[in-house]
Design an enzyme around this catalytic site. Structure first.
Site: not given
Length: 119
Positions: A25, A29
Protein backbone atom coordinates in the site's frame (compact mmCIF):
# COMPACT_ATOMS: atom_id res chain seq x y z
CA UNK A 1 -10.40 17.84 -19.10
CA UNK A 2 -10.45 21.38 -20.40
CA UNK A 3 -7.30 23.46 -20.49
CA UNK A 4 -6.40 25.21 -17.27
CA UNK A 5 -7.70 22.62 -14.81
CA UNK A 6 -6.36 20.90 -11.76
CA UNK A 7 -5.68 17.25 -10.98
CA UNK A 8 -5.54 16.21 -7.34
CA UNK A 9 -4.40 12.70 -6.46
CA UNK A 10 -4.94 11.20 -3.01
CA UNK A 11 -1.79 10.01 -1.31
CA UNK A 12 -1.36 8.47 2.12
CA UNK A 13 0.96 9.22 4.98
CA UNK A 14 1.61 5.47 5.03
CA UNK A 15 4.08 6.26 2.23
CA UNK A 16 5.91 8.67 4.54
CA UNK A 17 6.19 6.42 7.61
CA UNK A 18 7.37 2.87 8.03
CA UNK A 19 4.17 1.12 9.10
CA UNK A 20 4.84 -2.64 9.42
CA UNK A 21 2.94 -4.84 6.96
CA UNK A 22 1.88 -1.87 4.78
CA UNK A 23 4.66 -2.10 2.17
CA UNK A 24 2.51 -2.71 -0.92
CA UNK A 25 0.00 0.00 0.00
CA UNK A 26 2.76 2.45 0.96
CA UNK A 27 4.60 1.78 -2.28
CA UNK A 28 1.48 2.32 -4.37
CA UNK A 29 1.01 5.73 -2.74
CA UNK A 30 4.69 6.72 -2.76
CA UNK A 31 4.72 6.80 -6.56
CA UNK A 32 2.08 9.56 -6.78
CA UNK A 33 4.40 12.56 -6.21
CA UNK A 34 6.62 11.24 -9.02
CA UNK A 35 3.60 10.98 -11.31
CA UNK A 36 2.64 14.55 -10.34
CA UNK A 37 6.09 15.93 -11.21
CA UNK A 38 6.10 14.22 -14.62
CA UNK A 39 2.53 15.20 -15.42
CA UNK A 40 3.28 18.84 -14.55
CA UNK A 41 5.84 18.80 -17.36
CA UNK A 42 3.60 16.88 -19.75
CA UNK A 43 0.52 19.05 -19.13
CA UNK A 44 2.19 22.44 -18.95
CA UNK A 45 0.99 23.52 -22.42
CA UNK A 46 -2.59 22.82 -21.32
CA UNK A 47 -2.02 24.78 -18.06
CA UNK A 48 -3.18 21.86 -15.93
CA UNK A 49 -1.85 21.76 -12.39
CA UNK A 50 -1.15 18.40 -10.71
CA UNK A 51 -0.82 17.96 -6.95
CA UNK A 52 -1.06 15.22 -4.35
CA UNK A 53 -3.16 15.56 -1.20
CA UNK A 54 -1.77 13.23 1.46
CA UNK A 55 -4.09 12.94 4.44
CA UNK A 56 -3.35 11.24 7.71
CA UNK A 57 -5.74 9.26 9.83
CA UNK A 58 -9.27 10.59 9.40
CA UNK A 59 -12.25 9.60 11.50
CA UNK A 60 -15.20 8.29 9.51
CA UNK A 61 -18.04 5.83 10.09
CA UNK A 62 -16.15 3.19 8.11
CA UNK A 63 -12.95 3.75 10.11
CA UNK A 64 -14.87 3.67 13.37
CA UNK A 65 -16.43 0.32 12.41
CA UNK A 66 -13.14 -1.19 11.22
CA UNK A 67 -10.81 -0.03 13.99
CA UNK A 68 -10.41 -1.70 17.32
CA UNK A 69 -10.10 0.63 20.31
CA UNK A 70 -6.41 -0.35 20.52
CA UNK A 71 -5.76 0.53 16.87
CA UNK A 72 -7.60 3.84 17.19
CA UNK A 73 -5.51 4.67 20.28
CA UNK A 74 -2.30 3.74 18.42
CA UNK A 75 -3.14 6.04 15.48
CA UNK A 76 -4.29 8.88 17.75
CA UNK A 77 -1.07 8.64 19.78
CA UNK A 78 1.10 9.63 16.79
CA UNK A 79 -0.92 12.79 16.08
CA UNK A 80 0.28 15.79 18.11
CA UNK A 81 -3.25 16.89 19.05
CA UNK A 82 -4.09 13.33 20.14
CA UNK A 83 -7.05 12.70 17.86
CA UNK A 84 -7.70 11.75 14.27
CA UNK A 85 -8.67 14.35 11.69
CA UNK A 86 -12.20 15.06 10.58
CA UNK A 87 -13.42 14.71 6.98
CA UNK A 88 -14.17 18.44 6.85
CA UNK A 89 -10.52 19.23 7.60
CA UNK A 90 -9.32 17.22 4.61
CA UNK A 91 -12.13 18.58 2.42
CA UNK A 92 -10.99 22.17 3.05
CA UNK A 93 -7.47 21.28 1.89
CA UNK A 94 -8.87 19.59 -1.24
CA UNK A 95 -11.00 22.67 -1.97
CA UNK A 96 -7.90 24.84 -1.64
CA UNK A 97 -6.00 22.70 -4.14
CA UNK A 98 -8.94 22.74 -6.57
CA UNK A 99 -9.46 26.49 -6.29
CA UNK A 100 -7.75 29.46 -7.89
CA UNK A 101 -6.28 30.24 -4.44
CA UNK A 102 -3.68 27.54 -5.19
CA UNK A 103 -2.96 28.72 -8.74
CA UNK A 104 0.78 28.81 -8.04
CA UNK A 105 0.90 25.39 -6.36
CA UNK A 106 1.95 22.77 -8.88
CA UNK A 107 3.68 19.40 -8.62
CA UNK A 108 3.55 19.36 -4.83
CA UNK A 109 2.52 16.89 -2.16
CA UNK A 110 0.46 18.68 0.47
CA UNK A 111 0.44 16.63 3.67
CA UNK A 112 -2.58 17.16 5.95
CA UNK A 113 -1.95 14.69 8.75
CA UNK A 114 -1.98 16.80 11.88
CA UNK A 115 1.81 16.62 12.06
CA UNK A 116 2.03 12.87 12.59
CA UNK A 117 4.80 12.42 10.00
CA UNK A 118 7.06 15.08 11.51
CA UNK A 119 7.31 13.69 15.04
Amino acid sequence: MRDGGSIIMTGSNASLRGYPEWSVYAGSKAVLPAFARVWVAELRDRRIRVNVLTPGQVSSPMMEAAMTPELKEMFSAVIPRGEMGQPEEIASVALFLASDDSSYVNGMELVADGGSTVI
